[in-house]
Write a protein that holds these residues in place. Structure first.
Motif, PDB file in Angstrom:
ATOM      1  N   SER A   1       3.537  30.162   9.953  1.00 49.14           N
ATOM      2  CA  SER A   1       3.761  29.707   8.578  1.00 49.14           C
ATOM      3  C   SER A   1       4.834  30.582   7.936  1.00 49.14           C
ATOM      4  O   SER A   1       4.882  31.787   8.135  1.00 49.14           O
ATOM      5  N   LEU A   2       5.693  29.950   7.164  1.00 47.89           N
ATOM      6  CA  LEU A   2       6.823  30.633   6.549  1.00 47.89           C
ATOM      7  C   LEU A   2       6.607  30.723   5.049  1.00 47.89           C
ATOM      8  O   LEU A   2       6.283  29.735   4.400  1.00 47.89           O
ATOM      9  N   HIS A   3       6.769  31.940   4.488  1.00 48.69           N
ATOM     10  CA  HIS A   3       6.640  32.164   3.052  1.00 48.69           C
ATOM     11  C   HIS A   3       7.886  32.903   2.588  1.00 48.69           C
ATOM     12  O   HIS A   3       8.285  33.898   3.189  1.00 48.69           O
ATOM     13  N   ALA A   4       8.499  32.430   1.513  1.00 42.95           N
ATOM     14  CA  ALA A   4       9.710  33.064   1.001  1.00 42.95           C
ATOM     15  C   ALA A   4       9.576  33.325  -0.492  1.00 42.95           C
ATOM     16  O   ALA A   4       8.994  32.521  -1.222  1.00 42.95           O
ATOM     17  N   PHE A   5      10.104  34.461  -0.923  1.00 44.20           N
ATOM     18  CA  PHE A   5      10.093  34.854  -2.332  1.00 44.20           C
ATOM     19  C   PHE A   5      11.498  35.304  -2.700  1.00 44.20           C
ATOM     20  O   PHE A   5      12.173  35.952  -1.922  1.00 44.20           O
ATOM     21  N   LEU A   6      11.918  34.981  -3.924  1.00 41.51           N
ATOM     22  CA  LEU A   6      13.264  35.292  -4.385  1.00 41.51           C
ATOM     23  C   LEU A   6      13.200  35.801  -5.813  1.00 41.51           C
ATOM     24  O   LEU A   6      12.370  35.354  -6.609  1.00 41.51           O
TER      25      LEU A   6
ATOM     26  N   TYR B   1      28.824  42.905 -14.320  1.00 39.71           N
ATOM     27  CA  TYR B   1      27.753  42.000 -14.761  1.00 39.71           C
ATOM     28  C   TYR B   1      27.392  40.923 -13.746  1.00 39.71           C
ATOM     29  O   TYR B   1      27.022  39.814 -14.090  1.00 39.71           O
ATOM     30  N   VAL B   2      27.502  41.274 -12.484  1.00 34.16           N
ATOM     31  CA  VAL B   2      27.082  40.380 -11.420  1.00 34.16           C
ATOM     32  C   VAL B   2      25.568  40.530 -11.232  1.00 34.16           C
ATOM     33  O   VAL B   2      25.020  41.627 -11.356  1.00 34.16           O
ATOM     34  N   SER B   3      24.902  39.439 -10.922  1.00 38.67           N
ATOM     35  CA  SER B   3      23.461  39.491 -10.671  1.00 38.67           C
ATOM     36  C   SER B   3      23.195  39.994  -9.259  1.00 38.67           C
ATOM     37  O   SER B   3      23.971  39.737  -8.340  1.00 38.67           O
ATOM     38  N   THR B   4      22.102  40.711  -9.108  1.00 37.65           N
ATOM     39  CA  THR B   4      21.642  41.119  -7.794  1.00 37.65           C
ATOM     40  C   THR B   4      20.471  40.232  -7.423  1.00 37.65           C
ATOM     41  O   THR B   4      19.496  40.144  -8.165  1.00 37.65           O
ATOM     42  N   ASN B   5      20.608  39.565  -6.286  1.00 36.43           N
ATOM     43  CA  ASN B   5      19.542  38.704  -5.795  1.00 36.43           C
ATOM     44  C   ASN B   5      18.827  39.414  -4.659  1.00 36.43           C
ATOM     45  O   ASN B   5      19.451  40.127  -3.880  1.00 36.43           O
ATOM     46  N   ALA B   6      17.539  39.189  -4.564  1.00 39.22           N
ATOM     47  CA  ALA B   6      16.766  39.755  -3.468  1.00 39.22           C
ATOM     48  C   ALA B   6      15.799  38.697  -2.983  1.00 39.22           C
ATOM     49  O   ALA B   6      15.331  37.863  -3.751  1.00 39.22           O
ATOM     50  N   TYR B   7      15.537  38.725  -1.701  1.00 38.35           N
ATOM     51  CA  TYR B   7      14.574  37.786  -1.149  1.00 38.35           C
ATOM     52  C   TYR B   7      13.799  38.463  -0.035  1.00 38.35           C
ATOM     53  O   TYR B   7      14.248  39.440   0.566  1.00 38.35           O
ATOM     54  N   ILE B   8      12.629  37.946   0.204  1.00 38.98           N
ATOM     55  CA  ILE B   8      11.807  38.416   1.316  1.00 38.98           C
ATOM     56  C   ILE B   8      11.175  37.195   1.953  1.00 38.98           C
ATOM     57  O   ILE B   8      10.735  36.278   1.258  1.00 38.98           O
TER      58      ILE B   8
END
Length: 195
Positions: free
Chosen positions: A167-172, A183-190
């Protein structure tokens, strides 16, 4: 359906798949044309150590980390608990540019390879990679902090459970213009695959 995968790098070959018979047939075909050592379970491949038990597969780069610490005279460094300080934020305008950025670039490149099994340093390494064109002494100190973190965690790596569900779970998440310079956004995901 049988799948056999070959990972080839110069004269090192890793063969795996979902069928022992398919793997053996592939190894026999290779042995007919090339000089092949006896097949054995993978323990070390391209700087990645594989430790397999009945319950898991653990991939790490302990030896690579120890060599890296030795190369940068950080073998006896005092360990820290995080790979990057949360403040102050480093940017292109902080501190003095390095007179010769070669050492910095080599270290960050080595850390990028290490991030294959050390996902815990990925954000810090990515941040430092943004300054490869003009690193400063603050960036160099931040890179050395990652080495200090690694000095305390050389055996960490990726753990794959044998009883893992697929099963795959993703968070952002994003900080919305958190960079105070441009003023660039920093994105993170796991992303979790099972456990």
């Amino acid at each position: 359906m049988t799948f056999v995968y070959l990972l080839v790098y110069v004269d090192d070959i890793l063969v795996t798949g979902n069928s022992k018979q398919g793997i053996q047939q592939t190894l026999n075909l290779l042995a007919d044309r090339f000089s092949v050592k006896d097949a054995e379970d993978v323990n070390y491949f391209l700087g990645i150590e594989a430790h397999r038990t009945s319950v898991c597969l653990h991939l790490s780069q302990r030896k690579y980390i120890l060599n890296l610490l030795h190369r940068y005279d950080m073998s006896n460094a005092k360990p820290v608990t995080t790979p990057m300080a949360s403040s102050p934020k480093i940017n292109i305008h902080t501190c003095v540019p390095l007179s010769d950025p070669t050492k910095y670039r080599k270290l960050v490149g080595s850390l990028q390879y290490l991030a294959f099994t050390r996902l815990d340093i990925a954000f810090a390494v990515n941040t430092l990679s943004q300054f490869m064109h003009q690193p400063t002494d603050a960036h160099w100190q931040a890179a050395k902090r990652i080495l200090r973190y690694l000095a305390g965690t050389p055996t960490h790596g990726i753990f794959f459970s044998a009883k893992n569900t697929l099963s795959l779970h993703a968070f952002l998440d994003a900080d919305w213009a958190g960079d105070t310079v441009d003023y660039v956004s920093t994105n993170a995901y796991i992303i979790y695959l099972g456990k």
